[in-house]
Write a protein that holds these residues in place. Structure first.
Motif, PDB file in Angstrom:
ATOM      1  N   MET A   1      18.443  43.678  33.113  1.00  0.00           N
ATOM      2  CA  MET A   1      17.206  44.015  31.884  1.00  0.00           C
ATOM      3  C   MET A   1      16.451  45.328  32.378  1.00  0.00           C
ATOM      4  O   MET A   1      15.960  45.480  33.581  1.00  0.00           O
ATOM      5  N   SER A   2      16.272  46.166  31.318  1.00  0.00           N
ATOM      6  CA  SER A   2      15.815  47.437  31.796  1.00  0.00           C
ATOM      7  C   SER A   2      14.240  47.449  31.898  1.00  0.00           C
ATOM      8  O   SER A   2      13.646  46.155  31.378  1.00  0.00           O
ATOM      9  N   PHE A   3      13.731  48.250  32.565  1.00  0.00           N
ATOM     10  CA  PHE A   3      12.169  48.107  32.690  1.00  0.00           C
ATOM     11  C   PHE A   3      11.510  48.021  31.193  1.00  0.00           C
ATOM     12  O   PHE A   3      10.551  47.265  31.294  1.00  0.00           O
ATOM     13  N   TYR A   4      11.849  48.878  30.337  1.00  0.00           N
ATOM     14  CA  TYR A   4      11.160  48.979  29.036  1.00  0.00           C
ATOM     15  C   TYR A   4      11.375  47.601  28.173  1.00  0.00           C
ATOM     16  O   TYR A   4      10.482  46.925  27.646  1.00  0.00           O
ATOM     17  N   ARG A   5      12.819  47.125  28.490  1.00  0.00           N
ATOM     18  CA  ARG A   5      12.844  45.774  27.779  1.00  0.00           C
ATOM     19  C   ARG A   5      11.985  44.584  28.312  1.00  0.00           C
ATOM     20  O   ARG A   5      11.530  43.894  27.467  1.00  0.00           O
ATOM     21  N   ALA A   6      11.848  44.698  29.608  1.00  0.00           N
ATOM     22  CA  ALA A   6      11.025  43.450  30.134  1.00  0.00           C
ATOM     23  C   ALA A   6       9.684  43.663  29.443  1.00  0.00           C
ATOM     24  O   ALA A   6       8.973  42.579  29.278  1.00  0.00           O
ATOM     25  N   TYR A   7       9.099  44.651  29.328  1.00  0.00           N
ATOM     26  CA  TYR A   7       7.663  44.927  28.999  1.00  0.00           C
ATOM     27  C   TYR A   7       7.770  44.608  27.640  1.00  0.00           C
ATOM     28  O   TYR A   7       6.547  43.935  26.936  1.00  0.00           O
ATOM     29  N   VAL A   8       8.493  45.059  26.704  1.00  0.00           N
ATOM     30  CA  VAL A   8       8.806  44.642  25.224  1.00  0.00           C
ATOM     31  C   VAL A   8       8.651  43.146  25.045  1.00  0.00           C
ATOM     32  O   VAL A   8       8.142  42.697  24.076  1.00  0.00           O
ATOM     33  N   GLN A   9       9.686  42.471  25.761  1.00  0.00           N
ATOM     34  CA  GLN A   9       9.470  41.231  25.735  1.00  0.00           C
ATOM     35  C   GLN A   9       8.438  40.425  26.023  1.00  0.00           C
ATOM     36  O   GLN A   9       8.004  39.490  25.465  1.00  0.00           O
ATOM     37  N   ARG A  10       7.596  41.185  26.933  1.00  0.00           N
ATOM     38  CA  ARG A  10       6.227  40.540  27.424  1.00  0.00           C
ATOM     39  C   ARG A  10       5.296  40.604  26.107  1.00  0.00           C
ATOM     40  O   ARG A  10       4.526  39.701  25.857  1.00  0.00           O
ATOM     41  N   LEU A  11       5.630  41.576  25.453  1.00  0.00           N
ATOM     42  CA  LEU A  11       4.722  41.814  24.330  1.00  0.00           C
ATOM     43  C   LEU A  11       5.037  41.183  22.995  1.00  0.00           C
ATOM     44  O   LEU A  11       4.219  40.758  22.169  1.00  0.00           O
ATOM     45  N   SER A  12       6.381  41.120  22.863  1.00  0.00           N
ATOM     46  CA  SER A  12       6.677  40.628  21.431  1.00  0.00           C
ATOM     47  C   SER A  12       6.792  39.162  21.357  1.00  0.00           C
ATOM     48  O   SER A  12       6.833  38.555  20.237  1.00  0.00           O
ATOM     49  N   LYS A  13       6.577  38.285  22.482  1.00  0.00           N
ATOM     50  CA  LYS A  13       6.189  36.712  22.561  1.00  0.00           C
ATOM     51  C   LYS A  13       7.199  36.055  21.460  1.00  0.00           C
ATOM     52  O   LYS A  13       6.770  35.137  20.905  1.00  0.00           O
TER      53      LYS A  13
END
Ligand SMILES: [Zn+2]
Length: 278
Positions: A1-13
């Motif tokens: 998983m890309s760096f940005y994907r991981a943080y997007v998933q953290r936000l999008s719950k």
């Protein structure tokens, strides 16, 4: 998983609708959204205690640009080291929101985050894998993901890395974005006038678009001695409605002159009225 994907998933719950529901994601993260008349910024993030506020300049015309601005501020909210104990706010200009530079800074990081949030890698990849860039593809993706044509085309280049994208305005180069595998130096500077042989220049002069890829002389866009004699430079250009802007995709066909003897005869088919570029 890309760096940005991981943080997007953290936000999008777990909120995974397409188009992405930014209001729902904001609510799930205690982020309040509002618009104001500020001329000082296009988007602003302020975090106090556990509450966050994203404020947008109300004069931003298109909902797609508003969405990108919210997503960009959500990037500052989510990405590591953006908010620190000494920095609890961001005020972002149009320039910040257009910063897709390869040099990492917080603004380009927030834009990459916004692109990943609004146009998720796996879904977007599936849609573009089997297609070459085209006006139809850009319009249909922009509609599906509720994103601007410009942001959509920049995202396309992430997956079509052997293409380059140039945005011009009033017959001058506004910015360019090369895929990581586009092999040559562009001979264009930001602000420089378009080469008269470019279809982008033709568009500004005559209003005609070139919505398929057509040959242009190498020097139209490229300044690179490594460009092979056997290769062809291809350009596809369409205008952005409501702006005096054009988007041009470039592609280098490395074998075109070796195996296609009829190339010159076929040049410009369907584009009657275009100047001859050879
Ligand atoms: Zn920013």
């Amino acid at each position: 998983m890309s760096f940005y994907r991981a943080y997007v998933q953290r936000l999008s719950k777990g909120i995974h609708t397409i188009p992405v529901d930014l209001e729902a994601i904001a609510a799930a993260n205690n982020i309040f959204l509002k618009e104001d008349d500020s001329e000082g910024y296009s988007g602003m993030l302020l975090v106090v205690n556990d509450m966050a506020l994203i404020s947008l300049k109300s004069s931003i015309r298109e909902s797609t640009r508003k969405r990108f601005t919210i997503a960009h501020e959500m990037g500052h909210f989510t990405l590591p080291d953006h908010l620190t104990k000494d920095k609890n706010s961001f005020q972002c200009s149009d320039g910040d929101l257009n910063n897709f530079g390869r040099n990492k800074n917080k603004e380009s990081e927030a834009n990459l985050f916004a692109a990943e949030l609004l146009m998720p890698d796996d879904l977007f990849r599936k849609k573009v894998m089997l297609s070459d860039p085209s006006k139809e593809l850009a319009y249909s993706l922009a509609k599906e993901f509720d994103t601007s044509l410009t942001a959509t085309c920049i995202r396309l280049i992430n997956f079509k890395a052997d293409y380059a994208l140039i945005c011009s305005e009033n017959s001058r180069v506004k910015w360019f974005y090369k895929g990581e595998q586009f092999p040559y130096y562009l001979g264009t500077d930001i602000g420089s006038p378009l080469h008269p042989s470019s279809y982008a220049s033709v568009l500004f002069k005559t209003g005609r678009t070139a919505e398929e890829f057509y040959d242009v002389p190498t020097e139209t866009w490229i300044d690179d001695h490594r460009f092979k004699k056997s290769a062809s430079l291809l350009e596809m250009t369409f205008g952005l409605p409501g702006y005096n802007q054009a988007l041009s995709f470039l592609y280098v066909d490395n074998n075109s002159n070796e195996d296609d003897e009829d190339d010159e005869d076929g040049y410009g088919v369907g584009l009657t009225g275009y100047p001859s570029f050879r």
